[in-house]
Design a protein around this motif. Structure first.
Motif, PDB file in Angstrom:
ATOM      1  N   PRO A  84      -4.786  -2.933   6.439  1.00 13.69           N
ATOM      2  CA  PRO A  84      -3.356  -2.718   6.163  1.00 13.69           C
ATOM      3  C   PRO A  84      -3.087  -1.916   4.903  1.00 13.69           C
ATOM      4  O   PRO A  84      -2.164  -1.082   4.868  1.00 13.69           O
ATOM      5  CB  PRO A  84      -2.797  -4.142   6.046  1.00 13.69           C
ATOM      6  CG  PRO A  84      -3.963  -4.999   5.702  1.00 13.69           C
ATOM      7  CD  PRO A  84      -5.126  -4.380   6.408  1.00 13.69           C
ATOM      8  N   VAL A  85      -3.882  -2.125   3.846  1.00 14.41           N
ATOM      9  CA  VAL A  85      -3.646  -1.391   2.599  1.00 14.41           C
ATOM     10  C   VAL A  85      -3.959   0.089   2.786  1.00 14.41           C
ATOM     11  O   VAL A  85      -3.229   0.958   2.292  1.00 14.41           O
ATOM     12  CB  VAL A  85      -4.463  -1.996   1.436  1.00 14.41           C
ATOM     13  CG1 VAL A  85      -4.312  -1.135   0.182  1.00 14.41           C
ATOM     14  CG2 VAL A  85      -4.001  -3.418   1.141  1.00 14.41           C
ATOM     15  N   THR A  86      -5.027   0.392   3.516  1.00 17.87           N
ATOM     16  CA  THR A  86      -5.364   1.795   3.775  1.00 17.87           C
ATOM     17  C   THR A  86      -4.266   2.467   4.598  1.00 17.87           C
ATOM     18  O   THR A  86      -3.873   3.610   4.307  1.00 17.87           O
ATOM     19  CB  THR A  86      -6.716   1.904   4.500  1.00 17.87           C
ATOM     20  OG1 THR A  86      -7.739   1.308   3.701  1.00 17.87           O
ATOM     21  CG2 THR A  86      -7.068   3.362   4.773  1.00 17.87           C
ATOM     22  N   ILE A  87      -3.763   1.777   5.615  1.00 21.61           N
ATOM     23  CA  ILE A  87      -2.656   2.331   6.410  1.00 21.61           C
ATOM     24  C   ILE A  87      -1.451   2.599   5.514  1.00 21.61           C
ATOM     25  O   ILE A  87      -0.828   3.666   5.569  1.00 21.61           O
ATOM     26  CB  ILE A  87      -2.274   1.370   7.556  1.00 21.61           C
ATOM     27  CG1 ILE A  87      -3.390   1.324   8.599  1.00 21.61           C
ATOM     28  CG2 ILE A  87      -0.947   1.790   8.205  1.00 21.61           C
ATOM     29  CD1 ILE A  87      -3.204   0.242   9.652  1.00 21.61           C
ATOM     30  N   GLY A  88      -1.123   1.642   4.674  1.00 16.75           N
ATOM     31  CA  GLY A  88       0.002   1.816   3.756  1.00 16.75           C
ATOM     32  C   GLY A  88      -0.222   2.965   2.790  1.00 16.75           C
ATOM     33  O   GLY A  88       0.694   3.745   2.505  1.00 16.75           O
ATOM     34  N   ASN A  89      -1.449   3.091   2.266  1.00 20.35           N
ATOM     35  CA  ASN A  89      -1.761   4.192   1.351  1.00 20.35           C
ATOM     36  C   ASN A  89      -1.592   5.551   2.022  1.00 20.35           C
ATOM     37  O   ASN A  89      -1.087   6.500   1.412  1.00 20.35           O
ATOM     38  CB  ASN A  89      -3.190   4.060   0.826  1.00 20.35           C
ATOM     39  CG  ASN A  89      -3.374   2.987  -0.231  1.00 20.35           C
ATOM     40  OD1 ASN A  89      -4.499   2.689  -0.627  1.00 20.35           O
ATOM     41  ND2 ASN A  89      -2.282   2.381  -0.703  1.00 20.35           N
ATOM     42  N   ILE A 123       0.421   6.251   4.565  1.00 22.81           N
ATOM     43  CA  ILE A 123       1.863   6.469   4.739  1.00 22.81           C
ATOM     44  C   ILE A 123       2.504   6.877   3.407  1.00 22.81           C
ATOM     45  O   ILE A 123       3.296   7.831   3.337  1.00 22.81           O
ATOM     46  CB  ILE A 123       2.549   5.208   5.304  1.00 22.81           C
ATOM     47  CG1 ILE A 123       2.024   4.901   6.715  1.00 22.81           C
ATOM     48  CG2 ILE A 123       4.075   5.384   5.335  1.00 22.81           C
ATOM     49  CD1 ILE A 123       2.455   3.548   7.253  1.00 22.81           C
ATOM     50  N   GLY A 124       2.164   6.163   2.340  1.00 22.54           N
ATOM     51  CA  GLY A 124       2.758   6.455   1.034  1.00 22.54           C
ATOM     52  C   GLY A 124       2.372   7.823   0.506  1.00 22.54           C
ATOM     53  O   GLY A 124       3.218   8.564  -0.008  1.00 22.54           O
ATOM     54  N   GLY A 125       1.091   8.192   0.624  1.00 16.69           N
ATOM     55  CA  GLY A 125       0.638   9.461   0.084  1.00 16.69           C
ATOM     56  C   GLY A 125       0.992  10.651   0.947  1.00 16.69           C
ATOM     57  O   GLY A 125       1.490  11.666   0.453  1.00 16.69           O
ATOM     58  N   ALA A 126       0.738  10.528   2.266  1.00 13.67           N
ATOM     59  CA  ALA A 126       0.912  11.676   3.158  1.00 13.67           C
ATOM     60  C   ALA A 126       2.359  11.858   3.615  1.00 13.67           C
ATOM     61  O   ALA A 126       2.828  12.991   3.737  1.00 13.67           O
ATOM     62  CB  ALA A 126      -0.001  11.528   4.380  1.00 13.67           C
ATOM     63  N   GLY A 183       4.971  11.003   0.089  1.00 18.81           N
ATOM     64  CA  GLY A 183       4.608  11.959  -0.947  1.00 18.81           C
ATOM     65  C   GLY A 183       4.601  13.384  -0.441  1.00 18.81           C
ATOM     66  O   GLY A 183       5.502  14.172  -0.712  1.00 18.81           O
ATOM     67  N   ALA A 184       3.572  13.740   0.363  1.00 20.57           N
ATOM     68  CA  ALA A 184       3.372  15.138   0.778  1.00 20.57           C
ATOM     69  C   ALA A 184       4.463  15.647   1.710  1.00 20.57           C
ATOM     70  O   ALA A 184       5.017  16.726   1.499  1.00 20.57           O
ATOM     71  CB  ALA A 184       2.000  15.268   1.447  1.00 20.57           C
ATOM     72  N   PHE A 185       4.786  14.882   2.758  1.00 22.84           N
ATOM     73  CA  PHE A 185       5.770  15.363   3.724  1.00 22.84           C
ATOM     74  C   PHE A 185       7.152  15.501   3.082  1.00 22.84           C
ATOM     75  O   PHE A 185       7.882  16.461   3.345  1.00 22.84           O
ATOM     76  CB  PHE A 185       5.844  14.428   4.929  1.00 22.84           C
ATOM     77  CG  PHE A 185       6.818  14.887   5.981  1.00 22.84           C
ATOM     78  CD1 PHE A 185       6.504  15.946   6.821  1.00 22.84           C
ATOM     79  CD2 PHE A 185       8.054  14.272   6.124  1.00 22.84           C
ATOM     80  CE1 PHE A 185       7.403  16.384   7.788  1.00 22.84           C
ATOM     81  CE2 PHE A 185       8.960  14.693   7.080  1.00 22.84           C
ATOM     82  CZ  PHE A 185       8.633  15.757   7.921  1.00 22.84           C
ATOM     83  N   ALA A 186       7.503  14.555   2.219  1.00 26.36           N
ATOM     84  CA  ALA A 186       8.805  14.627   1.541  1.00 26.36           C
ATOM     85  C   ALA A 186       8.881  15.866   0.648  1.00 26.36           C
ATOM     86  O   ALA A 186       9.885  16.590   0.654  1.00 26.36           O
ATOM     87  CB  ALA A 186       9.041  13.366   0.720  1.00 26.36           C
ATOM     88  N   GLY A 233       0.815  -1.214   0.000  1.00 26.83           N
ATOM     89  CA  GLY A 233       0.000   0.000   0.000  1.00 26.83           C
ATOM     90  C   GLY A 233       0.842   1.255   0.000  1.00 26.83           C
ATOM     91  O   GLY A 233       0.475   2.269  -0.610  1.00 26.83           O
ATOM     92  N   ILE A 234       1.980   1.213   0.693  1.00 29.46           N
ATOM     93  CA  ILE A 234       2.867   2.387   0.739  1.00 29.46           C
ATOM     94  C   ILE A 234       3.350   2.751  -0.661  1.00 29.46           C
ATOM     95  O   ILE A 234       3.218   3.895  -1.112  1.00 29.46           O
ATOM     96  CB  ILE A 234       4.071   2.123   1.665  1.00 29.46           C
ATOM     97  CG1 ILE A 234       3.630   2.068   3.124  1.00 29.46           C
ATOM     98  CG2 ILE A 234       5.145   3.213   1.478  1.00 29.46           C
ATOM     99  CD1 ILE A 234       4.725   1.628   4.092  1.00 29.46           C
ATOM    100  N   MET A 235       3.925   1.789  -1.358  1.00 28.11           N
ATOM    101  CA  MET A 235       4.497   2.098  -2.671  1.00 28.11           C
ATOM    102  C   MET A 235       3.410   2.451  -3.678  1.00 28.11           C
ATOM    103  O   MET A 235       3.612   3.305  -4.558  1.00 28.11           O
ATOM    104  CB  MET A 235       5.331   0.919  -3.175  1.00 28.11           C
ATOM    105  CG  MET A 235       6.221   1.271  -4.356  1.00 28.11           C
ATOM    106  SD  MET A 235       7.511   2.480  -3.951  1.00 28.11           S
ATOM    107  CE  MET A 235       7.167   3.797  -5.088  1.00 28.11           C
TER     108      MET A 235
END
Length: 295
Positions: free
Chosen positions: A254-259, A261-264, A267-270, A183-185
């Motif tokens: 788990p996929v929602t948690i990963g999404n 982390i990956g998006g916010a 993606g956004a924080f970086a 989900g993260i990637m």
């Protein structure tokens, strides 16, 4: 050669080296404005746009199943090519979502997080958008799965029906941690797709930018929480080895948690860390303009 002649000689070369796209900083300013616009949506607009987002993401996912499920021979002889071809058609849903400007919770995980980090939107705006878009994306996916795919017999062959159940089993009967990282990637790439779309100026470049990022995550079997609300239920309609409870626990959570982390985060924080935090906020700009006016 005269100075004027030298200028004329160098000018065409300079022009051809320019890229007709927004810079990363300009792109993020546009993303920030998009977050403000999403925060200002009425409840009705947010609900309808989110429902449509679920329908359109399911359209691309169903196209993927039609191609992959209808190619059992190719999947047996050359699974890499079959996966690549099926994944290639998936981004049509994302393209429609972006061009029609409807709501997809996973891309909002990037956009709303960035605009909130820039203090253009509030935590309330972020949670309102995420929760409403998530719920009504689900409604759109389930509507498409039940009414526009299952009842319409879109997966008409036995091979397609069997594949729908097989791929659903593969999304749920898997290690919980794997689904978090997948989900993260996935949503990191969804955020990149949004950035590609926003950086581009012309329509074709926007479509190609979306296609590259989405094709990549689908071909590599990363997990998209919203698309899974179509892909897993449609498989359950044709017979799977799990029930609703396991779907929620082993996939949705788990996929929602990963999404997120990956998006916010990735993606956004970086992007805020390397670009956004170095820019003046709107309030700081207003104070600066007010000071200049007084001077």
């Amino acid at each position: 050669m005269s100075e004027e002649g030298e200028h004329k000689t160098l000018a065409p070369s300079k022009m051809t080296s320019e890229v007709d796209a927004h810079t990363p900083v300009e792109m993020l300013r546009l993303a920030e404005q998009a977050g403000v616009a999403k925060a200002n949506l009425s409840w009705l607009d947010l609900i309808i746009k989110s429902f449509l987002g679920g329908v359109f993401i399911s359209l691309g996912a169903a196209f993927d199943l039609v191609v992959a499920g209808g190619s059992p021979g190719l999947r047996a002889s050359n699974p890499a090519i079959a996966t690549m071809l099926a994944a290639f058609v998936f981004p049509i849903g994302f393209v429609i979502i972006m061009l029609f400007n409807v709501e997809l919770c996973t891309s909002n995980m990037f956009v709303m997080a960035y605009s909130t980090l820039r203090r253009r939107t509030t935590i309330y705006d972020l949670l309102r958008n995420w929760i409403v878009s998530y719920v009504f994306n689900i409604a759109g996916c389930l509507f498409y799965a039940g009414v526009l795919c299952y009842w319409s017999d879109t997966l008409s062959s036995s091979a397609q029906k069997d594949y729908a159940a097989t791929q659903a089993n593969g999304r749920v009967n898997v290690n919980w941690g794997y689904n978090v990282t997948r989900g993260i990637m996935c949503n990191w790439l969804v955020g990149i797709a949004f950035m590609f779309f926003t950086e581009a100026r012309d329509l074709l470049s926007k479509i190609v930018g979306i296609w590259i990022a989405i094709w990549t995550f689908v071909a590599m079997s990363y997990q998209h929480s919203i698309a899974n609300y179509f892909l897993v239920p449609i498989g359950m309609f044709y017979g799977t080895e799990f029930g609703v409870g396991k779907f929620v626990w082993a996939s949705c959570i788990p996929v929602t948690i990963g999404n997120i982390i990956g998006g916010a985060f990735f993606g956004a924080f970086a992007m805020w860390t390397v670009y956004g935090r170095h820019e003046l906020s709107v309030k700081e700009l207003e104070r600066q303009e007010s000071y200049v006016g007084r001077v």
